[in-house]
Design an enzyme around this catalytic site. Structure first.
Site, PDB file in Angstrom:
ATOM      1  N   GLY A  15      19.853  -6.488  30.412  1.00 42.03           N
ATOM      2  CA  GLY A  15      20.789  -7.551  30.029  1.00 42.03           C
ATOM      3  C   GLY A  15      21.000  -7.578  28.529  1.00 42.03           C
ATOM      4  O   GLY A  15      20.072  -7.346  27.766  1.00 42.03           O
ATOM      5  N   ARG A  25      21.784  -2.028  13.797  1.00 35.93           N
ATOM      6  CA  ARG A  25      22.050  -1.869  12.356  1.00 35.93           C
ATOM      7  C   ARG A  25      20.771  -1.495  11.609  1.00 35.93           C
ATOM      8  O   ARG A  25      20.739  -0.540  10.817  1.00 35.93           O
ATOM      9  CB  ARG A  25      22.619  -3.183  11.810  1.00 35.93           C
ATOM     10  N   ALA A  26      19.704  -2.279  11.878  1.00 34.90           N
ATOM     11  CA  ALA A  26      18.454  -2.069  11.134  1.00 34.90           C
ATOM     12  C   ALA A  26      17.829  -0.714  11.457  1.00 34.90           C
ATOM     13  O   ALA A  26      17.343  -0.008  10.561  1.00 34.90           O
ATOM     14  CB  ALA A  26      17.474  -3.200  11.445  1.00 34.90           C
ATOM     15  N   ARG A  76      23.086  -1.077  33.908  1.00 32.98           N
ATOM     16  CA  ARG A  76      21.899  -0.794  34.714  1.00 32.98           C
ATOM     17  C   ARG A  76      22.181   0.517  35.434  1.00 32.98           C
ATOM     18  O   ARG A  76      23.306   0.769  35.844  1.00 32.98           O
ATOM     19  CB  ARG A  76      21.636  -1.933  35.688  1.00 32.98           C
ATOM     20  N   GLY A 106      14.411  -4.801  28.180  1.00 28.83           N
ATOM     21  CA  GLY A 106      13.339  -5.586  28.782  1.00 28.83           C
ATOM     22  C   GLY A 106      12.317  -4.704  29.477  1.00 28.83           C
ATOM     23  O   GLY A 106      12.337  -3.475  29.313  1.00 28.83           O
ATOM     24  N   ASP A 107      11.466  -5.310  30.288  1.00 32.94           N
ATOM     25  CA  ASP A 107      10.367  -4.521  30.869  1.00 32.94           C
ATOM     26  C   ASP A 107      10.850  -3.452  31.846  1.00 32.94           C
ATOM     27  O   ASP A 107      10.215  -2.398  31.968  1.00 32.94           O
ATOM     28  CB  ASP A 107       9.288  -5.421  31.478  1.00 32.94           C
ATOM     29  N   SER A 109      13.522  -1.643  31.423  1.00 24.00           N
ATOM     30  CA  SER A 109      13.889  -0.533  30.538  1.00 24.00           C
ATOM     31  C   SER A 109      12.642   0.206  30.053  1.00 24.00           C
ATOM     32  O   SER A 109      12.653   1.433  29.889  1.00 24.00           O
ATOM     33  CB  SER A 109      14.661  -1.059  29.330  1.00 24.00           C
ATOM     34  N   THR A 129      15.387  -9.145  25.173  1.00 23.27           N
ATOM     35  CA  THR A 129      15.801  -9.845  26.401  1.00 23.27           C
ATOM     36  C   THR A 129      15.711 -11.345  26.162  1.00 23.27           C
ATOM     37  O   THR A 129      14.746 -11.810  25.554  1.00 23.27           O
ATOM     38  CB  THR A 129      14.930  -9.451  27.617  1.00 23.27           C
ATOM     39  N   ILE A 130      16.720 -12.070  26.637  1.00 26.49           N
ATOM     40  CA  ILE A 130      16.688 -13.522  26.406  1.00 26.49           C
ATOM     41  C   ILE A 130      15.562 -14.182  27.194  1.00 26.49           C
ATOM     42  O   ILE A 130      15.154 -15.274  26.874  1.00 26.49           O
ATOM     43  CB  ILE A 130      18.043 -14.210  26.720  1.00 26.49           C
ATOM     44  N   ASP A 131      15.047 -13.478  28.222  1.00 28.40           N
ATOM     45  CA  ASP A 131      14.020 -14.081  29.090  1.00 28.40           C
ATOM     46  C   ASP A 131      12.667 -14.275  28.406  1.00 28.40           C
ATOM     47  O   ASP A 131      11.873 -15.101  28.837  1.00 28.40           O
ATOM     48  CB  ASP A 131      13.811 -13.218  30.339  1.00 28.40           C
ATOM     49  N   ASP A 133      10.070 -12.556  28.668  1.00 24.12           N
ATOM     50  CA  ASP A 133       9.074 -12.458  29.744  1.00 24.12           C
ATOM     51  C   ASP A 133       8.258 -11.166  29.643  1.00 24.12           C
ATOM     52  O   ASP A 133       7.725 -10.683  30.647  1.00 24.12           O
ATOM     53  CB  ASP A 133       9.779 -12.527  31.114  1.00 24.12           C
ATOM     54  N   ARG A 175      15.242 -16.053  36.352  1.00 23.53           N
ATOM     55  CA  ARG A 175      15.111 -15.760  37.786  1.00 23.53           C
ATOM     56  C   ARG A 175      13.648 -15.727  38.210  1.00 23.53           C
ATOM     57  O   ARG A 175      13.269 -16.235  39.240  1.00 23.53           O
ATOM     58  CB  ARG A 175      15.764 -14.415  38.099  1.00 23.53           C
ATOM     59  N   LYS A 216      16.166 -47.104  29.771  1.00 19.43           N
ATOM     60  CA  LYS A 216      16.484 -45.672  29.644  1.00 19.43           C
ATOM     61  C   LYS A 216      17.786 -45.419  30.395  1.00 19.43           C
ATOM     62  O   LYS A 216      17.895 -45.716  31.580  1.00 19.43           O
ATOM     63  CB  LYS A 216      15.342 -44.836  30.237  1.00 19.43           C
ATOM     64  N   ARG A 255      23.950 -16.402  26.972  1.00 19.67           N
ATOM     65  CA  ARG A 255      23.679 -15.068  26.430  1.00 19.67           C
ATOM     66  C   ARG A 255      24.358 -14.799  25.092  1.00 19.67           C
ATOM     67  O   ARG A 255      23.896 -13.990  24.306  1.00 19.67           O
ATOM     68  CB  ARG A 255      24.224 -14.011  27.387  1.00 19.67           C
TER      69      ARG A 255
HETATM   70  P1  ATP Z   1      16.488  -7.746  31.341  1.00 16.06           P
HETATM   71  O1  ATP Z   1      15.283  -8.277  32.075  1.00 16.06           O
HETATM   72  O2  ATP Z   1      16.775  -8.447  30.078  1.00 16.06           O
HETATM   73  O3  ATP Z   1      17.699  -7.607  32.203  1.00 16.06           O
HETATM   74  P2  ATP Z   1      15.399  -5.104  31.725  1.00 16.06           P
HETATM   75  O4  ATP Z   1      15.231  -3.945  30.830  1.00 16.06           O
HETATM   76  O5  ATP Z   1      14.141  -5.630  32.372  1.00 16.06           O
HETATM   77  O6  ATP Z   1      16.119  -6.231  30.890  1.00 16.06           O
HETATM   78  P3  ATP Z   1      16.338  -3.943  34.216  1.00 16.06           P
HETATM   79  O7  ATP Z   1      17.635  -4.108  34.930  1.00 16.06           O
HETATM   80  O8  ATP Z   1      15.094  -4.285  34.957  1.00 16.06           O
HETATM   81  O9  ATP Z   1      16.471  -4.762  32.859  1.00 16.06           O
HETATM   82  O10 ATP Z   1      16.191  -2.410  33.766  1.00 16.06           O
HETATM   83  C1  ATP Z   1      17.207  -1.779  33.001  1.00 16.06           C
HETATM   84  C2  ATP Z   1      17.301  -0.325  33.384  1.00 16.06           C
HETATM   85  O11 ATP Z   1      16.046   0.320  33.145  1.00 16.06           O
HETATM   86  C3  ATP Z   1      17.599  -0.053  34.850  1.00 16.06           C
HETATM   87  O12 ATP Z   1      18.954  -0.133  35.177  1.00 16.06           O
HETATM   88  C4  ATP Z   1      17.077   1.368  34.997  1.00 16.06           C
HETATM   89  O13 ATP Z   1      18.022   2.315  34.520  1.00 16.06           O
HETATM   90  C5  ATP Z   1      15.855   1.358  34.086  1.00 16.06           C
HETATM   91  N1  ATP Z   1      14.660   1.107  34.898  1.00 16.06           N
HETATM   92  C6  ATP Z   1      14.267  -0.059  35.459  1.00 16.06           C
HETATM   93  N2  ATP Z   1      13.145   0.096  36.188  1.00 16.06           N
HETATM   94  C7  ATP Z   1      12.820   1.396  36.095  1.00 16.06           C
HETATM   95  C8  ATP Z   1      11.762   2.189  36.641  1.00 16.06           C
HETATM   96  N3  ATP Z   1      10.814   1.675  37.424  1.00 16.06           N
HETATM   97  N4  ATP Z   1      11.748   3.501  36.319  1.00 16.06           N
HETATM   98  C9  ATP Z   1      12.677   4.033  35.536  1.00 16.06           C
HETATM   99  N5  ATP Z   1      13.703   3.346  34.996  1.00 16.06           N
HETATM  100  C10 ATP Z   1      13.782   2.050  35.271  1.00 16.06           C
END
Ligand code: ATP
Length: 321
Positions: A15, A25-26, A76, A106-107, A109, A129-131, A133, A175, A216, A255
């Site tokens: 996201g 940029r940085a 994605r 995020g995680d 990725s 990620t804005i989450d 998490d 979520r 209130k 966002r």
């Molecule tokens: P956010 O939580 O902010 O949306 P995120 O990085 O967690 O960020 P995801 O949609 O979970 O978002 O993952 C982004 C992309 O990372 C996926 O579309 C995929 O290409 C890759 N990815 C996710 N899980 C895996 C995995 N288990 N192995 C390899 N690539 C992955």
């Protein structure tokens, strides 16, 4: 600086989060300062598979520090999760003579970063990620901006809630995590916060609302999208309390917008750290902030731990309401 790092690549994935542009940029400017070549793959891992990239220069990342979203776009990619997709990505990194990859996301990725690492690619992650998490870092890029957007929206809702003596249910993102709801709820002075981590007890909330402080004139309930649907919460509360309840689903507005000072500062420091890690020959790490320190956390830790909403903050929000 090891001789083998001459050219690096950057991409944004998952996201979009405000501050990603500040990090692009940085990273670019710091890479240039270190005499590195840098390219940016478009549309996250999808661009890596399709070999779709742009050259990054100090000039073409000018004027983006205050823009939300990401100029490298994000997507994605299910294909990237397959061995075939991963091999295409690795072939393109080789074809473009990339010595190291930086992924802002995020995680999910970072699972991709880890998968590339175990196949011999030097790769590191920057939490975006804005989450907020992600285990191992106090903040991810985008969280603070999202909170600021949300509390300004809550303030606007409070004005009308107060004027009309109304109950409002405000749905925010989250979520799987109540991180945004709890922090926005505390900072925005919500009366009740519903999060996926805590069992919702609407009867208890309704009883408290019925007995609320004399005088209130408004009640604000913040609900994380993963806890319950705002419309369902509103319908139940209306039934139990017998008072008109309004709903506001904040949605994608959360966002966007220009990044906060904190997100810009984090972007600068995370970007420097990520480039330095690659220059030190490190891979399979995420940049992080712990307390006031910018550190590197192994992805093994990040991917095998869960970030938990602090119970004390959740409780404090309700004590102060
Ligand atoms: P956010 O939580 O902010 O949306 P995120 O990085 O967690 O960020 P995801 O949609 O979970 O978002 O993952 C982004 C992309 O990372 C996926 O579309 C995929 O290409 C890759 N990815 C996710 N899980 C895996 C995995 N288990 N192995 C390899 N690539 C992955």
């Amino acid at each position: 600086m090891p001789d083998n790092i001459k050219k690096i690549a950057l991409l944004t994935s998952g996201g979009d989060a405000s501050g990603m542009n500040a990090a692009i940029r940085a990273t670019t400017r710091y890479a240039k300062y270190k005499s590195l070549e840098i390219i940016g793959f478009l549309d996250g891992f999808k661009g890596l598979i399709n070999n779709n990239f742009i050259d990054l220069s100090s000039e073409n990342v000018g004027g983006i520090i205050d823009r939300g979203g990401t100029i490298l776009y994000t997507a994605r990619s299910e294909e990237f999760k397959t061995e075939e997709g991963m091999q295409k990505a690795i072939a393109n990194l080789k074809k473009n003579k990339i010595d190291g990859l930086i992924v802002i996301g995020g995680d999910g990725s970072f699972r991709g970063v880890h998968d590339l690492h175990i196949r011999g690619v030097k790769a590191v992650g920057i939490p975006g990620t804005i989450d907020n998490d992600i285990a191992g870092t106090d903040y991810s890029i985008g969280f603070d901006t999202a909170l600021n957007v949300i509390i300004s929206l809550i303030s606007k809702i409070r004005d009308t809630a107060f004027s009309h003596d109304r109950l409002f249910v405000i749905e925010v993102m989250g979520r799987n995590s109540g991180m945004i709801a709890v922090h926005a709820g505390l900072a925005g002075a919500a009366d009740y916060i519903l999060i996926p981590e805590v069992q919702v007890d609407l009867v208890k909330i309704a009883t408290k609302i019925k007995n609320h402080r004399p005088g209130k004139r408004h009640t604000l309930i913040v609900v994380a999208e993963g806890a319950a649907k705002a419309s369902d919460v509103a319908a139940s509360i209306k039934l139990l309390v017998g008072h008109e309840v309004r709903v506001s689903v904040l949605g994608y507005i959360q966002r966007g917008g220009s990044p906060s000072a904190l997100d810009r500062l984090l972007s600068a420091e995370f970007s420097k750290k990520a480039v330095d890690l690659l220059l030190e020959g490190k891979s399979d790490y995420m940049t992080a902030i712990q307390g006031k320190e910018i550190v590197a956390v192994p992805l093994d830790y990040v991917l095998n731990n869960k970030k938990i909403v602090k119970k004390s903050i959740y409780e404090l929000a309700h004590i102060l309401s």
